[in-house]
Design an enzyme around this catalytic site. Structure first.
Site, short mmCIF file in Angstrom:
data_model
loop_
_atom_site.label_atom_id
_atom_site.label_comp_id
_atom_site.label_asym_id
_atom_site.label_seq_id
_atom_site.Cartn_x
_atom_site.Cartn_y
_atom_site.Cartn_z
N GLU A 291 41.96 48.29 31.45
CA GLU A 291 42.06 47.34 30.13
C GLU A 291 41.82 47.99 28.92
OE1 GLU A 291 37.34 45.91 31.54
OE2 GLU A 291 38.29 44.47 33.59
N ARG A 341 44.62 44.80 43.47
CA ARG A 341 43.67 46.40 42.78
C ARG A 341 42.66 46.61 43.30
NH1 ARG A 341 39.98 42.54 38.00
NH2 ARG A 341 38.62 43.83 38.36
N ASP A 370 35.01 44.42 41.50
CA ASP A 370 34.30 44.35 40.30
C ASP A 370 33.15 43.41 40.65
OD1 ASP A 370 33.80 44.34 37.24
OD2 ASP A 370 35.09 43.57 36.78
N GLU A 398 25.97 39.50 35.57
CA GLU A 398 28.14 38.73 35.77
C GLU A 398 27.80 38.24 36.79
OE1 GLU A 398 31.07 41.76 34.79
OE2 GLU A 398 32.47 40.54 33.97
N GLU A 516 24.83 33.46 47.22
CA GLU A 516 25.99 34.28 48.38
C GLU A 516 26.54 32.27 49.09
OE1 GLU A 516 26.17 36.50 51.56
OE2 GLU A 516 28.43 36.71 51.46
C1 BDP Z 1 34.09 44.25 34.17
C2 BDP Z 1 33.55 43.07 32.62
C3 BDP Z 1 34.29 43.79 31.11
C4 BDP Z 1 33.65 45.22 31.67
C5 BDP Z 1 34.17 46.06 32.75
C6 BDP Z 1 34.29 47.67 33.34
O1 BDP Z 1 34.04 41.92 32.51
O2 BDP Z 1 33.54 43.12 30.71
O3 BDP Z 1 34.10 46.16 29.94
O4 BDP Z 1 34.26 45.58 33.70
O5 BDP Z 1 32.76 47.45 33.49
O6 BDP Z 1 32.91 43.55 35.09
O7 BDP Z 1 34.29 48.78 31.96
#
Ligand code: BDP
Length: 684
Positions: A291, A341, A370, A398, A516
């Site tokens: 990222e 992904r 994620d 999150e 869920e």
């Molecule tokens: C995601 C988040 C992001 C984090 C990333 C991470 O949206 O804010 O920076 O993971 O784990 O879940 O690095």
């Protein structure tokens, strides 16, 4: 009470029978050796006892036969006096302890013996927990050891005071690009962490921006030192997230190439400087080549080469590199439907097995995507026999309701722990990989993203404290039940009224499934608003460069990850999991849409069609949230107004969210599929 004390309430005991039992054990306390950690244990015990039993215990800072609680390490206590032998302790690890009730010359005593002072601290919290949950202490005979070695919490705190993915106010560590002066709050955080057995913390976000890059410079190291001193006295090691480009950004070098000698030298000196401030510094947490964060790829080096330069610098001090595996191409072309992904972490790291130095530990998110409400376990677990690994959970909600919606995550984490990877045949559960026992990892354990901030109750939603508590308890002992943990938490937090305990426990245990039900169905994931990740957005990610689609069209839904016609992701698992997931017939319904693209009329094992399942669960989810509200309302007057209202308000927000999810998801699928709900409920 506004929730600040969390589960360390130590409310006054009013039941005279209980007082009669506990009091004789709590009159006085003797400690046989001194250290900051022992002092923390003694202080906590004294405060807890005073608060619960209204009696300040006499404290002897030497061995006193008269004391009713005797604590020390196994080397400082005359074990044979209590029918204990040092053989037992030789086999235990540094954090273990023995809690034993004894009767000496007609006096009841509790003996708390740690292998080291850390064990004493954990034992002290254990004893206090027993009293808080009204357990008998008359015949204690416990030997306790944590199952996981590294039990770390990751703060995603930025120095401007914000918290990435924080849902409970601002950082307790930083404000306005400085450290805060409120060291008391940090001490209280250390108490909460230690009380559930957390032994390490990284104090800044994995995304390290310009200002945080300076945390490893003399500008901020004296401040880091102050924080580390507090954590140390609670048995917690401090780590920092670092910027991989530090040699350039703060070192005036022209490169951060890990094979460059100047860079290697720079890191060696930097690490030496850090240890001059913090002699037990834990090490670095690194998010690299992920990222938009810098990393070794810029220099054509792989992750192992990237991590090893840091590991070499940390080695002389027993420091570790926690190298994150959350690596994927976040700039994939959305028209390229072949990129998956889910494959990324395995594809990037599996080929590097054995190439990392042994003070590197890979931190792997629980699932391949994620932190979705439902996703399978990451196939990297079990796949790297020669590389230390630990699992990363997200206590911060999150994608699971952001501490507005109720979502108790311990049952989810247990599913990951109990999953059988078959890496070495049947019984190769994830928990035996992450605890290091299966492959004899030198370092192993569990990490999680913290859910706390400077809100008065730490977690925004008071009930979200249960996830913080549960994380610590579960990774200490993965065999504990989700219900057992919930019960302990409710009792310590809200007291022992059976109605309160049963109601809140029930709400917690039902909550993950409820969340869920009204969100993304059958493991498909991602039907959430891009960027802030709250609320439904049916096609949001379809047009987002970060990838992840659910591939819904007029004919069907789901991601084909099979070997024959899909991305081949299923092959990253060991047999028979690979074949089970690959087969439409055998794939468990709960993950159906994660692995397969199916027509809306596809029949689930329950007999329901996929489309009808979507309608049913979404209608049901909203009703279940209404039911949560009714259940909570029964506690009006049974718990203090502040905490009652805090949760009541959030349940209303949850209801609004659930209704929005229901309507958007149902409408979307009705329009895509053209198939009506078989019960003719209203779909817009
Ligand atoms: C995601 C988040 C992001 C984090 C990333 C991470 O949206 O804010 O920076 O993971 O784990 O879940 O690095």
């Amino acid at each position: 009470e506004k929730g600040y004390s969390c589960w360390l309430q130590y409310n006054k005991i009013t039941d005279s029978k209980l007082i009669e039992e506990y009091l004789p054990y709590c009159l006085s306390l003797s400690f046989t050796e001194d250290s900051p950690i022992v002092r923390s244990a003694v202080e906590e015990l004294a405060d807890g006892v005073k608060s619960m039993l209204d009696k300040e215990p006499t404290i002897y800072n030497y061995f006193s036969n008269d004391a009713s609680i005797i604590l020390g390490t196994y080397e400082s206590i005359n074990l044979s006096d209590y029918e204990l032998s040092s053989d037992l302790f030789e086999k235990l690890n540094d954090e273990s302890y023995v809690l034993k009730s004894v009767n000496k010359e007609g006096n009841n005593k509790i003996l708390l013996v740690g292998k080291s002072d850390k064990g004493i601290l954990y034992g002290a919290y254990h004893l206090l927990r027993l009293i808080q949950t009204r357990k008998s202490v008359n015949s204690l005979d416990l030997v306790e050891s944590p199952r996981n070695q590294i039990r770390i919490i990751n703060q995603w705190d930025n120095m401007d005071g914000s918290v990435e993915r924080g849902y409970s106010g601002n950082s307790i560590f930083y404000d306005n690009n400085q450290f805060t002066n409120d060291l008391y709050r940090i001490k209280d955080y250390a108490r909460l962490l230690a009380s559930v057995g957390i032994n390490a913390i990284s104090i800044n976000n994995v995304n390290v921006w310009e200002i945080e890059t300076n945390l490893i410079t003399s500008k901020f190291l004296p401040e880091v030192q102050k924080v580390a001193d507090i954590f140390r006295s609670y048995g917690i090691q401090t780590l920092l997230s670092i910027n991989y480009a530090s040699p350039i950004e703060i070192g005036n070098l022209t490169t951060a190439d890990p094979l460059d000698e100047g860079v290697q030298q720079w890191w060696a000196e930097k690490v030496k400087e850090i240890y001059s401030y913090i002699p037990d510094f834990g090490g670095f947490v690194v998010k690299a080549d992920s990222e938009h964060r810098p990393g070794p790829f810029s220099y054509d080096r792989d992750h192992a080469e990237g991590a090893n330069v840091l590991a070499k610098a940390l080695q002389p001090y027993n420091g570790i590199v926690v190298w994150r595996c959350f690596v994927y191409n976040c700039l994939q072309d959305w028209r390229d439907r072949t990129t998956d992904r889910a494959r990324a972490a395995y594809d990037n790291f599996k080929p590097l097995d054995g190439k990392f130095l042994d003070n590197v530990i890979l931190q792997v998110k629980n699932g391949p995507m994620d932190f979705q409400v439902k996703e399978p376990v990451s196939p990297l677990f079990g796949a790297m026999e020669k590389t230390n690994q630990m699992m990363e959970f997200q206590v911060a909600q999150e994608y699971t309701g952001q501490q507005k919606d109720l979502c108790y995550l311990v049952p989810q984490w247990k599913e990951y722990f109990d999953f059988d990877t078959h890496a070495k045949g049947e019984g190769s559960t994830v928990k035996t990989i992450v605890d290091g026992s299966m492959y004899n990892y030198r370092y192993s354990g569990v990490a999680a993203v913290s859910n706390i901030g400077n809100d008065i109750n730490w977690t925004g939603n008071t009930l979200a404290q249960a996830n913080f508590y549960g994380y610590g308890r579960l990774i200490w002992d993965p065999e504990l039940g989700a219900e057992e943990i919930a019960e302990e938490w409710v009792q310590s937090t809200f007291g022992n009224d059976p109605l309160v305990v049963e109601t809140i426990k029930g709400m917690l245990l039902d909550s993950w499934n409820i969340y869920e039900n009204y969100t993304a169905p059958l493991g498909v994931g991602w039907m959430i608003n891009p960027s802030h990740h709250y609320g439904p957005n049916v096609d949001g990610y379809e047009y987002d460069v970060w990838g992840t689609y659910h591939f819904s069209d007029r004919d069907g839904v789901g991601v084909d990850r099979t070997v024959e016609t899909g991305t081949g992701y299923t092959n990253q698992y060991f047999s028979p999991n690979a074949e089970i997931y690959n087969s439409l017939e055998n794939c468990p319904d709960e993950f159906l849409l994660f692995y397969h693209h199916v027509p809306y009329t596809h029949q689930l094992k329950s007999g329901e069609t996929v489309i009808q399942y979507i309608y049913n669960t979404h209608f049901k989810g909203v009703e279940q949230v209404k039911d949560l509200i009714d259940r909570w309302n029964k506690l009006d007057g049974k718990i203090d107004d502040y905490r009652f209202n805090n949760v009541a308000e959030r349940l209303q927000l949850q209801l609004k969210n659930a209704v929005e999810w229901r309507d958007k998801i149902n409408t979307y699928y009705f329009r895509k599929s053209g198939i009506s709900d078989d019960q003719n409920r209203t779909i817009y």
